[in-house]
Every structure is written in C-alpha cells, then in structure tokens.
Design a protein around this motif. Structure first.
Motif, PDB file in Angstrom:
ATOM      1  N   ARG A   1     -20.989  31.851  69.859  1.00 48.68           N
ATOM      2  CA  ARG A   1     -21.655  32.258  69.648  1.00 48.68           C
ATOM      3  C   ARG A   1     -22.555  30.791  69.614  1.00 48.68           C
ATOM      4  NH1 ARG A   1     -22.751  36.546  64.262  1.00 48.68           N
ATOM      5  NH2 ARG A   1     -21.345  37.956  65.615  1.00 48.68           N
TER       6      ARG A   1
ATOM      7  N   ARG B   1     -26.686  31.106  71.980  1.00 51.01           N
ATOM      8  CA  ARG B   1     -27.538  30.496  71.560  1.00 51.01           C
ATOM      9  C   ARG B   1     -28.268  30.046  72.299  1.00 51.01           C
ATOM     10  NH1 ARG B   1     -29.285  28.256  65.606  1.00 51.01           N
ATOM     11  NH2 ARG B   1     -30.671  28.411  66.312  1.00 51.01           N
TER      12      ARG B   1
ATOM     13  N   ARG C   1     -31.551  37.506  69.224  1.00 57.93           N
ATOM     14  CA  ARG C   1     -29.812  36.478  68.867  1.00 57.93           C
ATOM     15  C   ARG C   1     -29.103  37.423  68.819  1.00 57.93           C
ATOM     16  NH1 ARG C   1     -31.224  31.825  64.462  1.00 57.93           N
ATOM     17  NH2 ARG C   1     -32.161  31.458  67.405  1.00 57.93           N
TER      18      ARG C   1
ATOM     19  N   ASP D   1     -19.109  37.429  70.777  1.00 62.11           N
ATOM     20  CA  ASP D   1     -17.638  38.490  70.329  1.00 62.11           C
ATOM     21  C   ASP D   1     -17.257  38.970  71.422  1.00 62.11           C
ATOM     22  OD1 ASP D   1     -19.528  36.871  68.032  1.00 62.11           O
ATOM     23  OD2 ASP D   1     -19.387  38.800  67.324  1.00 62.11           O
TER      24      ASP D   1
ATOM     25  N   ASP E   1     -25.101  37.383  70.397  1.00 61.94           N
ATOM     26  CA  ASP E   1     -23.679  37.449  69.249  1.00 61.94           C
ATOM     27  C   ASP E   1     -23.206  38.315  69.618  1.00 61.94           C
ATOM     28  OD1 ASP E   1     -24.969  35.426  67.824  1.00 61.94           O
ATOM     29  OD2 ASP E   1     -25.841  35.989  65.964  1.00 61.94           O
TER      30      ASP E   1
END
Length: 321
Positions: A72, A76, A26, A34, A30
């Motif tokens: 994000r 995910r 995760r 970003d 992320d």
C-alpha cells in the motif's frame, strides 16, 4: 508494441488520476496494492524476504501484515507521483513534515554544498518538490534511462517541473560525475538514492547483519568536493509524509586512503538507514533482491555504476509482477 503499451499505461495514469478526487485515487491504489499482495507474485515474495531480514523474529502473520502495508505504501508513492504535478505549493506544504532541516541549511549557508542521500523510502519525488519549493534549494539528481525513451523523457520533464535538474546516468554527452562535482563546488545541492548497487563498483557494507553493496557515489563526491553528506529517511504518518535529515556523516579521522574513507562513510549511512527502516519498514520500497546471498552471479557482476538513480527501479518493475 511492448514499449507503446508501457508508455500508454503511464500516460493514462498521468492523464486520469490527476483529475480524480484524492480519496478516490487513494482508495483505487489501495485496491491495486491489495490485489497485487493477494496474488503473491515474485515482487511481493521478495519484499517479504527483505522484511524478514529487517524483522528476523516476525512470525508469518506479522510478515504478511508488514508486506500488505508495504505494498500500500509503494502504490501510494505511485498515486502521489501521478498527481504531484498538479499539487500547489500549499498542498505540498500540507503533505510534508521534515525534522533536521537545520543540518541542510547549515551546509548550504556555509557555501560547501551538500549531498542528500536517501534509501528507497516514502516518496523521494515529493521530498524533492518540498525541498525545492519550501526550503528554497533547487537541486541536481540522476535518472537511469528507461524504455521506451518517451517514458524516460516524460519522467525527466515531470521531475524538472518539480524543480530538479535531471542528468541521464548513461547516453548523455557530459560527464555525470563531473557535472555533479561542479554543482557541489558551486555550493549547490545534489540528491541521490543510495541503498542498492549490484555492480562490482559498489561498496560492500553490513546491512541488518548481512553483506550487500551500496553505491560509493554520494560519499565519494563529498570527499572530492568538501560537500556535506546528509543521510535522509522518509516515512508516511497518516496523510503526511514525514522525513528526517540526519547530521552530517564525516570522513573518519586520520589519513586513510580515499577508498577506505569512502567505505567507512557508506557504512555509516547504511547504519543510519537501517535504524530508520527498522522503525518504518512498511515504507521501505525494496521489492528487489538486495543482499549478496540472494544474487545470482550474473547480477552481482553488473556493469559499473557510481551511484543509484532515484525512482527508476520501481518504474522498471511494476507492482504485482
């Protein structure tokens, strides 16, 4: 060479990420999200343009906050999809909480069959795995062919491993619409993604105050077979994916033509989805042009498609591109 590189990238993701501890996976995704967000490529800019339709009063800071959260959420989805084949039934159960299951159960127990229709929210693959493994309803869906062919075959095998019957939208030897209708008449479940259709066959609807097209397939199949049309919205809430199965969308009263009935049902679905997207817009993974005002003529005159295929557009358009 490009096809081999694309396939190798996805194959590496499946091979490596399923062995990483979940917090590490995760965190990695992320960081990727970003980085793509900071790059501000055309997909991030399009996401922000779409979010501005959802929140027209949002200032620049709020819009950037939403788009970062949106990237994000989108990454995910990919992180979970790479890892999902290794998840146990218990892990799937811990990760999903759905309201309104009684609407699905009532339709299936009546023997009518049902069409679950979703927008590009949350993780539709995870939702499908939960329906098949915990509600106990294997289902049929449709997938658009990807290039390279090996990647499409792997996506099909992946989804079939989660309990789905996958029909290829094009290039198959059987009628997709006919097969879906037969499944519904047998009291089975069909799941389709239905919030984007750029073809001339799409039904024009009003969505957040502007015109777009959505596929008529989910509503048309229900009118043709008597199955229940059940809109669904998905969103993330911490470590859990939440969902809501909304009450059945019924045909309008009266003796209108089938085309008019279909259009009214598609508009009703659009209104339900709009409410869910407004509440959880960071989990709406719409990184493509959607509204007719944004489309060039060549794109709005695409070939006919009676329904959308789940999860294929993101695969064809990676984050940060």
């Amino acid at each position: 060479m490009k096809d081999r590189l694309v396939y190798s990238a996805y194959a590496t993701g499946w091979a490596v990420l399923k062995h990483l501890p979940e917090p590490a996976a995760r965190g990695l995704f992320d960081q990727i999200a970003d980085a793509a967000w900071r790059k501000r490529g055309k997909r991030v800019l399009q996401l922000e343009a779409n979010l501005l339709r959802v929140h027209p009063d949002a200032d620049e800071a709020r819009l950037r906050e939403l788009s970062r959260a949106g990237m994000r959420s989108y990454l995910r989805y990919w992180m979970e999809s790479f890892r999902l084949p290794t998840w146990s039934r218990q892990r799937i159960a811990r990760g999903v909480l759905v309201d309104g299951v009684e609407h699905l159960s009532a339709a299936m127990e009546s023997g009518r069959g049902a069409v679950i229709a979703l927008p590009h929210m949350g993780n539709w693959d995870l939702a499908g795995a939960w329906v098949a493994s915990h509600v106990g309803y294997p289902f049929t869906t449709v997938a658009e062919r990807l290039k390279p062919e090996k990647l499409f075959d792997r996506f099909v095998a992946y989804r079939e491993g989660l309990g789905m019957e996958v029909l290829a939208l094009t290039g198959g030897e059987v009628s997709v619409v006919g097969t879906l209708a037969r499944r519904l008449r047998a009291g089975k479940l069909v799941c389709l993604v239905g919030d984007r259709d750029l073809s001339e066959a799409g039904v024009e609807v009003e969505f957040f105050g502007e015109r777009t097209r959505m596929p008529p397939g989910p509503a048309a199949l229900c009118l043709r077979t008597g199955a229940a049309l059940l809109p669904v919205t998905l969103w993330y809430e911490g470590p859990v994916m939440r969902g809501r199965i909304h009450p059945e969308v019924l045909p309008p009263a009266g003796d209108g033509e089938r085309k008019e009935q279909t259009a009214a049902m598609v508009q009703s679905m659009a209104d339900i989805w709009a409410e869910g997207i407004r509440e959880h817009s960071e989990d709406w993974h719409m990184l493509q042009r959607l509204w007719l005002a944004d489309l060039p003529l060549r794109e709005s005159a695409a070939a006919e498609r009676p329904f959308a295929a789940p999860g294929t557009e993101p695969a064809a358009e990676p984050a940060g591109s």
